[in-house]
Design an enzyme around this catalytic site. Structure first.
Site, PDB file in Angstrom:
ATOM      1  N   ILE A 135       0.809  -1.175   0.182  1.00 44.47           N
ATOM      2  CA  ILE A 135      -0.117  -0.092   0.076  1.00 44.47           C
ATOM      3  C   ILE A 135       0.918   1.173   0.135  1.00 44.47           C
ATOM      4  CG2 ILE A 135      -1.798   1.211   1.257  1.00 44.47           C
ATOM      5  CD1 ILE A 135      -2.726  -1.300   2.487  1.00 44.47           C
ATOM      6  N   PRO A 136       0.936   1.817  -1.042  1.00 45.67           N
ATOM      7  CA  PRO A 136       2.201   2.694  -1.445  1.00 45.67           C
ATOM      8  C   PRO A 136       2.152   4.259  -0.729  1.00 45.67           C
ATOM      9  CG  PRO A 136       0.711   2.827  -3.421  1.00 45.67           C
ATOM     10  CD  PRO A 136       0.421   2.045  -2.510  1.00 45.67           C
ATOM     11  N   CYS A 137       2.100   4.102   0.657  1.00 43.67           N
ATOM     12  CA  CYS A 137       2.106   5.507   1.204  1.00 43.67           C
ATOM     13  C   CYS A 137       3.356   6.160   1.330  1.00 43.67           C
ATOM     14  CB  CYS A 137       1.763   5.384   2.719  1.00 43.67           C
ATOM     15  SG  CYS A 137       2.962   4.341   3.701  1.00 43.67           S
ATOM     16  N   HIS A 138       4.278   5.703   0.590  1.00 44.45           N
ATOM     17  CA  HIS A 138       5.498   6.411   0.272  1.00 44.45           C
ATOM     18  C   HIS A 138       5.605   7.322  -0.820  1.00 44.45           C
ATOM     19  CE1 HIS A 138       5.738   2.439  -2.043  1.00 44.45           C
ATOM     20  NE2 HIS A 138       6.606   3.190  -2.806  1.00 44.45           N
TER      21      HIS A 138
END
Length: 284
Positions: free
Chosen positions: A249-252
């Site tokens: 889950i690409p919160c970056h």
């Protein structure tokens, strides 16, 4: 004191919202309605609703719901039954308590009380392009990916036991190793199943993150607008920071609108490395 419908200076706004939050905290067991809270801070219902939502990112009703849920969660093990817990929480019926848990916690009161009882969680610790990570699986899918400062098995078990206090935690390097290979593959295959545990709002934010393509970036404000919640950037930022499944889950991929990287749960250096690595994969 300013007239009831006047939206004054930023200092006045802060004072009013602070006063309202204190009032809601002190009286949440009485379930005060919008008019009662608005009258307390000398605003009309309409202006108070708009001002509170703009400042806090959520409505007064939703803020009250979160306080009620936190109280119910703190009392759920001590209460004799759900009817007693409903009365303690200031709600009118067990149905309202059930709906509150489903809406904000994505599980029923009984499921929350069980704390993962009867659930087997398999985990492993693996080396990745971005350091050690913990991967944990339930029969429904990946429930946790956390980056670690070291391959500390004891700390990893403690983390999982905190999130799933009644679940059976099992070390299974083979099962999680296969998942790790897929998560960090240069060319990911089909989407992996996820077992998300969070509020409905948090899950909506995490689903929005999954729609950010590899190699692209967005801002908290852009994410809020895309979700149809343009005033909720602060609340969305909090949900981004609570993401339980790193990288996948690409919160970056969310940065500040100034272009700065902003914070990252697992360290800004790691965030920068991820973005650089993804950019290089796109170029190739």
């Amino acid at each position: 004191m300013p007239p009831p419908n006047t939206i004054a200076s930023e200092i006045d706004t802060y004072d009013r919202i602070s006063d309202a939050i204190t009032f809601i905290r002190q009286h949440h067991l009485e379930q005060p309605n919008l008019s009662t809270i608005a009258q307390h801070v000398n605003l009309s219902d309409y202006h108070f609703q708009r001002l509170f939502t703009q400042w806090a990112g959520i409505s007064p009703k939703r803020f009250l719901q979160y306080l009620t849920l936190d109280y119910a969660k703190s009392r759920i093990d001590q209460s004799q039954n759900l009817l007693a817990l409903t009365a303690e929480s200031g709600l009118s019926s067990p149905g309202r308590l059930h709906d509150l848990f489903i809406t904000l916690e994505a599980m029923s009161p009984g499921e929350y009380r069980a704390g993962g009882a009867g659930l087997n969680i398999r985990y492993g610790i693996h080396e990745t392009p971005f350091g050690y990570c913990l991967i944990a699986l339930t029969p429904r899918g990946i429930c946790n990916i956390h980056f670690l400062p070291s391959a500390d098995e004891q700390a990893s078990q403690k983390q999982l036991q905190t999130d799933w206090p009644q679940a059976k935690i099992i070390r299974d390097q083979t099962a999680t190793g296969n998942v790790c290979d897929q998560v960090f593959a240069a060319s990911p295959s089909s989407p992996l199943a996820l077992h998300l545990k969070g509020t409905n709002f948090q899950i909506q934010v995490w689903q929005a993150l999954l729609r950010i393509p590899q190699g692209e970036l967005t801002t908290y404000q852009t994410l809020a607008t895309a979700m149809g919640k343009p005033t909720a950037a602060r609340a969305i930022g909090n949900a981004v920071g609570r993401n339980p499944i790193a990288y996948l889950i690409p919160c970056h991929r969310v940065i500040r609108r100034t272009g700065e990287l902003g914070g990252y749960r697992w360290g800004c250096d790691r965030k920068a490395a991820m973005l650089g690595w993804e950019a290089s994969q796109i170029k190739e």
